[in-house]
Design a protein around this motif. Structure first.
Motif, short mmCIF file in Angstrom:
data_model
loop_
_atom_site.label_atom_id
_atom_site.label_comp_id
_atom_site.label_asym_id
_atom_site.label_seq_id
_atom_site.Cartn_x
_atom_site.Cartn_y
_atom_site.Cartn_z
N TYR A 15 52.04 -0.16 4.60
CA TYR A 15 51.47 -1.05 3.60
C TYR A 15 52.14 -0.77 2.26
O TYR A 15 52.36 0.38 1.89
CB TYR A 15 49.96 -0.84 3.44
N ALA A 17 51.78 -2.54 -1.76
CA ALA A 17 51.14 -3.56 -2.60
C ALA A 17 52.13 -4.63 -3.03
O ALA A 17 51.74 -5.78 -3.28
CB ALA A 17 50.51 -2.90 -3.83
N THR A 20 52.08 -8.04 -1.30
CA THR A 20 50.94 -8.94 -1.49
C THR A 20 51.33 -10.13 -2.35
O THR A 20 51.85 -9.98 -3.46
CB THR A 20 49.77 -8.19 -2.15
N THR A 36 42.09 -2.60 -7.67
CA THR A 36 41.95 -3.58 -6.59
C THR A 36 42.44 -4.94 -7.04
O THR A 36 41.95 -5.48 -8.04
CB THR A 36 40.49 -3.65 -6.12
N THR A 99 49.37 -10.05 2.77
CA THR A 99 49.66 -8.65 2.46
C THR A 99 50.59 -8.12 3.55
O THR A 99 51.04 -8.88 4.40
CB THR A 99 48.38 -7.79 2.40
#
Length: 143
Positions: A15, A17, A20, A36, A99
């Motif tokens: 993952y 960010a 996204t 967040t 994402t």
């Protein structure tokens, strides 16, 4: 040689960010809050189970796919202007969230209300609440 998290799980998905992207009404949203960026919560359970006193149970399948999506932007983000315009006009819009691990889309969304605003020592966050009428979710893990 392959890298493994453990002998039971093997290599887990990665993952980041930076993968996204959130498109609202055809525009890329950016300038997120420090922690967040986006939270998605379905409004209903998939199944409701009722049980009588003797233990006989009935599972009722729920076909409701509405969700509440919270988009957390820094108050200085230029994307606040787009969301403010949609909120002021009560506009309907499509949403596309992707994402590293999930892809979620909805064709009919609305801003539920203007977010709270605070004046303080530092720039604050604006939590935009979006109602998605029929959210579709696809897992991207393992692809």
């Amino acid at each position: 040689m392959a890298s493994f998290n453990s002998s039971e799980t093997g290599l887990m998905a990665k993952y980041t960010a930076n993968d996204t992207t959130l498109m609202i009404d055809g525009e890329l949203i950016f300038g997120y809050a420090a922690e967040t960026m986006v939270t998605v919560a379905y409004d209903n359970d998939n199944v409701t189970v009722t049980q009588d006193p003797q233990g006989t149970a009935v599972a009722s399948i729920n076909n409701k796919t509405g969700a509440t999506i919270t988009v957390n932007l820094n108050e200085t983000s230029p994307s606040n202007a787009k969301l403010t315009q949609l909120a002021n006009t009560r506009g309907e819009f499509p949403l596309d969230l992707r994402t590293s691990t999930i892809h979620q889309t909805a064709a009919h969304c609305y801003i539920s209300k203007m977010p709270d605003n605070t004046a303080a020592q530092n720039a604050g966050d604006r939590a935009w609440q979006i109602h998605a009428l029929n959210l579709d979710t696809e897992s991207l893990v393992g692809r």
